[in-house]
Structure formats: C-alpha cells, structure tokens
Design a protein around this motif. Structure first.
Motif, PDB file in Angstrom:
ATOM      1  N   LEU A   2     -14.030   3.330  -5.203  1.00  0.00           N
ATOM      2  CA  LEU A   2     -13.363   2.190  -4.568  1.00  0.00           C
ATOM      3  C   LEU A   2     -14.220   1.621  -3.451  1.00  0.00           C
ATOM      4  N   VAL A  10     -15.674  -2.146  -3.139  1.00  0.00           N
ATOM      5  CA  VAL A  10     -15.414  -3.011  -1.981  1.00  0.00           C
ATOM      6  C   VAL A  10     -16.727  -3.464  -1.355  1.00  0.00           C
ATOM      7  N   SER A  20      -6.706  -4.697   6.465  1.00  0.00           N
ATOM      8  CA  SER A  20      -7.246  -3.439   5.928  1.00  0.00           C
ATOM      9  C   SER A  20      -6.714  -2.248   6.728  1.00  0.00           C
ATOM     10  N   SER A  29       0.837  -1.207   0.000  1.00  0.00           N
ATOM     11  CA  SER A  29       0.000   0.000   0.000  1.00  0.00           C
ATOM     12  C   SER A  29       0.870   1.255   0.000  1.00  0.00           C
ATOM     13  N   VAL A  54      -6.766  -2.777  -2.840  1.00  0.00           N
ATOM     14  CA  VAL A  54      -7.939  -3.589  -2.471  1.00  0.00           C
ATOM     15  C   VAL A  54      -7.675  -5.066  -2.813  1.00  0.00           C
TER      16      VAL A  54
END
Lengths: 249, 68
Positions: free
Chosen positions: A52, A56, A162, A18, A145
C-alpha cells in the motif's frame, strides 16, 4: 467557515470509512491468527501495508501531473460510483432486503475456510494464511487510500484527512489487539449509511466542478448535498419498509 | 495468477456491484456533460441534471431492488 466545513466533512468521511474498512480487515487478520497464529497473520498484514505504501508513493506524484478539472471529474465519477454503491447497500440492509454484515459470521466463515485449507494443503498453510491476511489488508487499505485521495483532492487536505484515516485504522488495530475478537458490535450499517451519504455528496460536488458547474455557496453546497442524499436514502428506506409491511400483511 | 485476477475483480467490484446502478450514474454524468458542453452559459442546468439525476437514480434503483 466554509473551508472548515469542507475540512470537517472530509475528515469525518475519511475517519468513518476507514473505521469500517479497518474492522473488516481486522476480522480476516484475526481469523488467520486464530487458525495459524500471529506470525503469518502479522507478516501478511505487514506485506499488505508495505505494498500500500509503495502504491501511495507511486501514485502521489502522478496525481500532481493530472490537470485539476480532469482529476476532479475522474475522482468525482469514481466517488459517485463508490459512494452510491455503499449507500444503496446500506438502504437495502436498513430495509431488511439483504442481511446485515455480521463480523462474527464473517470471522466464522474465514476460520472455517482456513481450516478446510489446512486439511487439504497442510504444508502450505502458513503461506496461504499469510496471503489471506495480505489480501484483506491490501484490498481494504486500497479503499481507504482511494477515499483519502478522493475527499482531499485538489484542496490541500491530504495531511489532515490521512491523519484522520490513520487514526481510525490504529484505533481499530489497538482495540482488536486488546480484545482478540472481531468487532461485531460496531454499528457497521449505520456507519456505511453515513459514509455512503458523505462520499456521494463529495462525488457529486467534484463531478460538477469537473464539468465546470459553479455550485451555489461553493463548498457549502456539499452540506446541502449531504442533506439531500440523506433525505432521499431515508425516504427510500421508509417506502421499502412500508411496501414490505404491506406485502407481509 | 488466480489471486491477481481475484484482486482485480474485487477492485472493480468496489465501484461496480449493481450494473444497472453504475450505468445509470454514468448516463446521468454523460447527460450533464452534454448539457455543460451545449449550454456553457447556463452551468446551473448541468448541476441540476447531476444533482436530481443522481438522487432519482438512487431512489429508483432501491425501489427496483425490492421487485428483484
């Protein structure tokens, strides 16, 4: 112990991956902000984040309906393709066969393109600049993701993984907001090397599980795979460097 | 429309950049899958094919990149 190892490697892989993706998205958003101001850059980025979130929210419940073995196999193969692609590129960059990714030059290229668009479509530029920001956040965000879902698949690790990915994105956004410059000093190839190794190891593990392989040591096998991918990748860099030196001498 | 096509192309590019690498990975998975289906009593065989196949594919593909 074994569960902690799996959690630790999943959290580390998601955080580092990330970090890389967020740095790349930040470069584009900063370029848009520099040429056209924060309004289109911010609006484009927010629109990208909103889409996004919708993706998700739509994907999450669907994934629960897929049989676990099928999910592991599909995600494992995608992770192998994704992770080994990163690792191959990191090897070739470390061996000097392709140039290192340079955030400063990516920033220059993006600002030059936006300025060129400004000359051609002066009135539509806010819209075009916002789209550039939107696309960067959406594409890099989709990678984040995918990685989060892939490394946490079927193990109930979605929340910690996450949080780790979000922490990396917020960290990069905060630093970018403070320094107002692309983060060119981030050792991106080293991060990509590490993430490529980890994602390839996870991909191998999930693919095997999907095919019904009972890996020796269960989750501990991931650590062995990380070591083997790292050793192979480092060996490839050494051999390529030696061949390069032999050719040039 | 052009932008949508561009986004889909970039999404596909996340997984397939070098066609030879992607094909080789898929081939290793298929061979491991065939081994798992034909010899379900020796699951370590498909695991070994998968592990050493992927490591070999990575190494060989990197070596070939120099020649290109």
């Amino acid at each position: 112990m074994i569960g902690n190892l799996h959690l630790g490697s999943a959290v580390a892989a998601a955080f580092l991956a990330s970090l890389v993706e967020a740095v790349e998205a930040l470069t584009i958003v900063l370029a848009v902000a520099t040429v056209r101001g924060w309004r289109p850059a911010g609006l484009g980025a927010i629109a990208g984040l909103a889409l996004l979130a919708v993706i998700v929210a739509a994907l999450g419940p669907l994934l629960d309906r897929v049989p676990l073995h099928l999910l592991q196999l599909a995600i494992g193969i995608l992770l192998l393709l994704f992770g080994m692609r990163w690792l191959r590129k990191a090897i070739l960059r470390a061996a000097g066969l392709i140039p290192l990714h340079d955030e400063a030059s990516a920033f220059e290229a993006e600002t030059a393109e936006l300025r060129d668009q400004a000359r051609r479509h002066a009135q539509r530029l806010d819209w075009l600049a916002g789209l550039a920001s939107f696309k960067a956040v959406l594409l890099e965000g989709l990678e984040v993701v995918f990685i989060v879902i892939a490394v946490s698949a079927g193990r109930g690790l979605l929340f910690p993984v996450s949080v780790s990915a979000l922490a990396a994105c917020l960290l990069v956004a905060a630093i970018g907001f403070l320094v107002h410059r692309p983060l060119a000093r981030v050792p991106e190839n080293m991060l990509k090397f590490a993430v490529g190794v980890m994602l390839s190891a996870f991909g191998l593990f999930w693919t095997g599980e999907g095919l019904g392989v009972a890996w020796p040591g269960a989750d501990l096998a991931i650590v062995a795979f990380i070591a083997l991918f790292l050793a192979t990748a480092l060996a490839a860099v050494v051999v390529l460097n030696r061949r390069g030196a032999a050719v040039s001498s | 429309m052009t932008m949508l096509i561009g986004i889909f192309q970039e999404l596909a590019g996340l997984f397939v950049e070098d066609g030879a690498l992607a094909l080789a990975i898929v081939a290793v998975v298929v061979v491991a899958g065939i081994s798992a289906a034909l010899a379900p009593n020796v699951p370590w065989a498909s695991g070994a094919i998968l592990l050493f196949g992927c490591l070999a594919v990575l190494f060989v593909n990197a070596m070939k990149a120099r020649r290109r």
